[in-house]
Write a protein that holds these residues in place. Structure first.
Motif, short mmCIF file in Angstrom:
data_model
loop_
_atom_site.label_atom_id
_atom_site.label_comp_id
_atom_site.label_asym_id
_atom_site.label_seq_id
_atom_site.Cartn_x
_atom_site.Cartn_y
_atom_site.Cartn_z
N ARG A 20 85.04 -28.32 55.99
CA ARG A 20 84.41 -29.24 56.95
C ARG A 20 82.92 -29.34 56.70
N ALA A 21 82.41 -28.70 55.64
CA ALA A 21 80.98 -28.72 55.37
C ALA A 21 80.47 -30.15 55.18
N ASP A 22 81.26 -30.98 54.55
CA ASP A 22 80.95 -32.41 54.38
C ASP A 22 82.18 -33.17 54.85
N ASP A 23 82.11 -33.71 56.06
CA ASP A 23 83.30 -34.32 56.66
C ASP A 23 83.90 -35.43 55.81
N LYS A 24 83.09 -36.27 55.22
CA LYS A 24 83.60 -37.38 54.41
C LYS A 24 84.30 -36.86 53.14
N ALA A 25 83.68 -35.92 52.45
CA ALA A 25 84.26 -35.39 51.21
C ALA A 25 85.54 -34.61 51.49
N GLY A 26 85.55 -33.82 52.56
CA GLY A 26 86.74 -33.05 52.90
C GLY A 26 87.92 -33.94 53.22
N GLN A 27 87.69 -34.97 54.00
CA GLN A 27 88.78 -35.88 54.36
C GLN A 27 89.22 -36.74 53.17
N ALA A 28 88.30 -37.07 52.28
CA ALA A 28 88.66 -37.81 51.06
C ALA A 28 89.58 -36.95 50.19
N LEU A 29 89.29 -35.66 50.10
CA LEU A 29 90.15 -34.76 49.32
C LEU A 29 91.53 -34.67 49.95
N LEU A 30 91.61 -34.59 51.27
CA LEU A 30 92.91 -34.55 51.94
C LEU A 30 93.73 -35.79 51.61
N LYS A 31 93.09 -36.94 51.58
CA LYS A 31 93.81 -38.18 51.25
C LYS A 31 94.38 -38.15 49.85
N LYS A 32 93.71 -37.47 48.92
CA LYS A 32 94.27 -37.31 47.57
C LYS A 32 95.53 -36.44 47.62
N PHE A 33 95.51 -35.39 48.43
CA PHE A 33 96.68 -34.53 48.57
C PHE A 33 97.84 -35.27 49.25
N MET A 34 97.52 -36.28 50.05
CA MET A 34 98.54 -37.01 50.82
C MET A 34 99.23 -38.10 50.01
N LYS A 35 98.79 -38.36 48.79
CA LYS A 35 99.41 -39.39 47.97
C LYS A 35 100.87 -39.05 47.69
N ARG A 36 101.65 -40.08 47.40
CA ARG A 36 103.08 -39.91 47.12
C ARG A 36 103.33 -39.22 45.77
N SER A 37 102.50 -39.50 44.78
CA SER A 37 102.74 -38.96 43.45
C SER A 37 101.41 -38.66 42.76
N GLY A 38 101.52 -38.03 41.62
CA GLY A 38 100.35 -37.67 40.84
C GLY A 38 100.03 -36.19 40.92
N PRO A 39 99.08 -35.74 40.12
CA PRO A 39 98.79 -34.30 40.03
C PRO A 39 98.21 -33.69 41.30
N THR A 40 97.59 -34.51 42.18
CA THR A 40 97.04 -33.97 43.43
C THR A 40 97.99 -34.16 44.61
N SER A 41 99.16 -34.74 44.38
CA SER A 41 100.12 -35.01 45.46
C SER A 41 100.89 -33.75 45.85
N VAL A 42 100.79 -33.36 47.12
CA VAL A 42 101.56 -32.23 47.62
C VAL A 42 103.05 -32.58 47.61
N LYS A 43 103.39 -33.80 48.00
CA LYS A 43 104.79 -34.23 47.99
C LYS A 43 105.40 -34.09 46.60
N TYR A 44 104.71 -34.62 45.60
CA TYR A 44 105.22 -34.53 44.23
C TYR A 44 105.21 -33.08 43.74
N GLY A 45 104.20 -32.32 44.12
CA GLY A 45 104.13 -30.92 43.71
C GLY A 45 105.30 -30.11 44.22
N ILE A 46 105.81 -30.45 45.41
CA ILE A 46 106.95 -29.73 45.98
C ILE A 46 108.27 -30.28 45.44
N GLU A 47 108.43 -31.60 45.46
CA GLU A 47 109.71 -32.21 45.09
C GLU A 47 109.93 -32.30 43.58
N GLY A 48 108.88 -32.51 42.82
CA GLY A 48 109.04 -32.72 41.38
C GLY A 48 109.51 -34.13 41.09
N ASP A 49 110.13 -34.31 39.95
CA ASP A 49 110.56 -35.64 39.52
C ASP A 49 111.64 -36.21 40.42
#
Length: 140
Positions: A65-94
């Motif tokens: 939370r040190a930089d609210d904009k940067a922290g939330q932007a990073l979360l949005k990368k993790f929230m993507k459906r696919s790609g190397p930063t996607s938590v969904k893809y990281g758990i489910e795989g192909d």
């Protein structure tokens, strides 16, 4: 289902998501962000006549939370459906390939993500989001 094995393997998958520094199979007392961990578990027994159980697990990712904009932007990368930063893809795989957590379950599916919001760990506050994972398996 061996819950300890399932949560351990979920944490291993979370650790493989690009950008996550640490992942735990348990709710930690302190975190080093970005940090992922397995949260609340709900086990519904006997969901089929064959005795399959349904485990719903939360997987939470916390960022700074040190930089609210940067922290939330990073979360949005993790929230993507696919790609190397996607938590969904990281758990489910192909797509189309059952994820069995190395034989610990029959299959799983990441059904949703919610966030971002503030979470407290100890005395510190972080931005975070939580993914819901539905896991099907049978008793050991």
């Amino acid at each position: 289902m061996d819950l300890e094995l399932v949560t351990t393997r979920l944490a291993e998958l979370l650790a493989g998501v690009d950008g996550i520094l640490r992942a735990d199979a348990f709710v930690p007392d302190s975190v080093s962000v970005p940090h992922a961990y397995v949260t609340e578990l709900t086990l519904d027994y006997d969901q089929t006549y064959g005795g399959l159980d349904l485990l719903t697990a939360g997987c939470r990712v916390l960022v700074s939370r040190a930089d609210d904009k940067a922290g939330q932007a990073l979360l949005k990368k993790f929230m993507k459906r696919s790609g190397p930063t996607s938590v969904k893809y990281g758990i489910e795989g192909d797509p189309g390939v059952p994820q069995t957590l190395g034989g610990a379950c029959h299959d799983l599916h990441v059904t949703r993500v919610q966030g971002h919001r503030a979470y407290q760990v100890g005395t510190d506050w972080f931005y975070g989001a939580e993914w819901t994972v539905r896991i099907v398996g049978e008793e050991d």
